[in-house]
Write an enzyme that holds these catalytic residues in place. Sequence first.
Site, PDB file in Angstrom:
ATOM      1  N   LYS A  36      76.988-148.454  41.952  1.00  0.00           N
ATOM      2  CA  LYS A  36      77.256-148.239  43.382  1.00  0.00           C
ATOM      3  C   LYS A  36      78.454-149.105  43.785  1.00  0.00           C
ATOM      4  O   LYS A  36      78.913-149.932  42.985  1.00  0.00           O
ATOM      5  CB  LYS A  36      76.008-148.600  44.184  1.00  0.00           C
ATOM      6  CG  LYS A  36      75.653-150.074  44.084  1.00  0.00           C
ATOM      7  CD  LYS A  36      74.272-150.377  44.650  1.00  0.00           C
ATOM      8  CE  LYS A  36      74.037-151.885  44.611  1.00  0.00           C
ATOM      9  NZ  LYS A  36      72.641-152.235  44.888  1.00  0.00           N
ATOM     10  N   TYR A 275     103.817-165.796  60.169  1.00  0.00           N
ATOM     11  CA  TYR A 275     103.364-165.675  61.554  1.00  0.00           C
ATOM     12  C   TYR A 275     102.849-167.011  62.066  1.00  0.00           C
ATOM     13  O   TYR A 275     102.118-167.703  61.369  1.00  0.00           O
ATOM     14  CB  TYR A 275     102.217-164.661  61.655  1.00  0.00           C
ATOM     15  CG  TYR A 275     102.628-163.225  61.441  1.00  0.00           C
ATOM     16  CD1 TYR A 275     103.532-162.608  62.295  1.00  0.00           C
ATOM     17  CD2 TYR A 275     102.098-162.493  60.391  1.00  0.00           C
ATOM     18  CE1 TYR A 275     103.901-161.281  62.098  1.00  0.00           C
ATOM     19  CE2 TYR A 275     102.456-161.165  60.190  1.00  0.00           C
ATOM     20  CZ  TYR A 275     103.363-160.569  61.051  1.00  0.00           C
ATOM     21  OH  TYR A 275     103.718-159.264  60.856  1.00  0.00           O
TER      22      TYR A 275
HETATM   23  C1  LIG Z   1      72.106-152.923  43.720  1.00  0.00           C
HETATM   24  C2  LIG Z   1      70.801-152.605  43.203  1.00  0.00           C
HETATM   25  C3  LIG Z   1      70.407-153.038  41.928  1.00  0.00           C
HETATM   26  C4  LIG Z   1      71.274-153.909  41.046  1.00  0.00           C
HETATM   27  O1  LIG Z   1      71.344-155.218  41.563  1.00  0.00           O
HETATM   28  P1  LIG Z   1      72.142-156.381  40.805  1.00  0.00           P
HETATM   29  O2  LIG Z   1      71.732-157.609  41.513  1.00  0.00           O
HETATM   30  O3  LIG Z   1      73.593-156.102  40.997  1.00  0.00           O
HETATM   31  O4  LIG Z   1      71.735-156.318  39.383  1.00  0.00           O
HETATM   32  C5  LIG Z   1      69.157-152.635  41.475  1.00  0.00           C
HETATM   33  N1  LIG Z   1      68.343-151.872  42.252  1.00  0.00           N
HETATM   34  C6  LIG Z   1      68.693-151.447  43.478  1.00  0.00           C
HETATM   35  C7  LIG Z   1      67.747-150.611  44.262  1.00  0.00           C
HETATM   36  C8  LIG Z   1      69.913-151.815  43.993  1.00  0.00           C
HETATM   37  O5  LIG Z   1      70.259-151.404  45.220  1.00  0.00           O
END
Ligand SMILES: *Cc1c(COP(=O)(O)O)cnc(C)c1O
Length: 383
Positions: A36, A275
Site C-alpha cells: 500500500k 525567502y
Molecule cells: C500496513 C498494514 C500492515 C503492514 O504493516 P507494517 O507495520 O508496515 O509491517 C499489515 N496489515 C495491515 C492491515 C496494514 O494496514
Amino acid sequence: MLHSSYIEISKSALQANLDFIRRQVAPGVQVSSVIKGNAYGHGIEQFAPLAQDCGIGHFSVFSADEAQRLLQSLTAPATVLIMGYIGNAALEWAVAEGIEFYVFDLDRLAEAAQVSERLGKPAKIHLELETGMNRTGFAPADLNAVQKMLHKNRRHLVLQGLCTHFAGAESYQNHERVLTQLSRFQAQRQRLSQSGIIPKQLHTACSAAMMQYPDTHMDMVRIGIMQYGFWPSPETYSAFRSRHPESPDPLRRLINWKSSIMSLKHVPQGEYVGYGTSFQAPRDMVLAMVPVGYAWGYSRTLSNQGQVLLHGQKANVVGIVNMNGMMVDVTDIPAAQKGDEVVLLGKQGDHSISVASFAELSEQLNYELLTRLPLNIPRFIID
Ligand SMILES: *Cc1c(COP(=O)(O)O)cnc(C)c1O
C-alpha cells in the site's frame, strides 16, 4: 535526465530483508508483501516485479486502484489481497479478476455474495474481526448474522481468511492491548468454527507483531515496513538487539534518493539567502542550488536543518526549502561543481542520510516520509 531527482531501489537489499523475514517465521507461514502507499514510496510498478523475483507470491494493498496497478505490473501470477477500500462498482471487477478482499461489514458481505452469484464466480473473502483497534471489522455481536450469511451463500463465498490488525504492536506501551486483541481473535475464531465456519488462513501479524509476538504468525504474516529495510520503531530494533547482541542490523534500506547541483553561487558575508531572513551568511560562502523542494516530498521543516551528501561529505541546507529547490552550503567542499551528484537519502561514500534522521528532523514517521515521496520521481532498480 528529464527529472530533477530520482530514486534507486536495491534488489540485493530487498533479497536480504526478505531472507531475514522468512527466518522469523516457521517454514509453512506465507509472507504477504504489503505494498500500500505506493509500496511505501518505492513505487508499485518497480517494487512488485522485484519482489516477485525475490520469491514473493502474495501481495496486500489498501485499495482497488492499487490492486489494478499491481495487476498491470506483475510478471507472473500472484495472489492479490485488498485490505481496505473497494467501491461497489469495483467489487465486480475484483471478483472477476480473482482478487481477494477484506470484508468488515454486512453490506460488503451481501454485496460480495450478490456479485459472485451474478458472475458465477466465487468471491474469495477475508473476514476482518474487530478485536480492539476499533477501526474496521465485525464485532462479536455481528457474528450470528455473518454465520447465517456465510451458510446461505456457501456456493458463492469462499472464506479464504480470518484476520485482524493490532493497534500498535511496535510499542511496548500497547502490550496488554495487543494480548487482549489476540485472545479476542481466538475466541471469535472458535465461535465461528463451532458453527462450521473454517477459514483457509488465519492472519494477524504486521512487521512489529511478527517480531514481538510469535503467537500472532498463524498461517500468514503481512509485512510492510521491514521488507523496505526499516524497523517499525526504535523499540522493536532494541528488542531485537537485546536478543541478538552480536548481530549487526540485519535490515538494509532499499532506497537512495539522488539529485544533482543545478547551479553554484557566491554569497558575500552579511547577505540573506532565499525567502525571508531565516539565514544570513556568516562569512563569504559558496552555495549550491539543488532542484528538489517540498513539492517533491522534501519537507519545509528541513529548512536550515536538513543535510545532504556531496563528494562523500555532509552539507547543510541553508535558508527555507522552496517548492522546487533548496540551497546547500558547499563552502567547505571546493571540488563541488554543477552537475555533481547530491544524495538526499541513502549512502554516498562513508556517510549516509537515514530516513530516521530525516524523519525525526521533519517530525514525520518513517512510514509517512516514505509514502510522501511523489509518484512522479523516476525509480530505478540497482543491484
Ligand atoms: C500496513 C498494514 C500492515 C503492514 O504493516 P507494517 O507495520 O508496515 O509491517 C499489515 N496489515 C495491515 C492491515 C496494514 O494496514
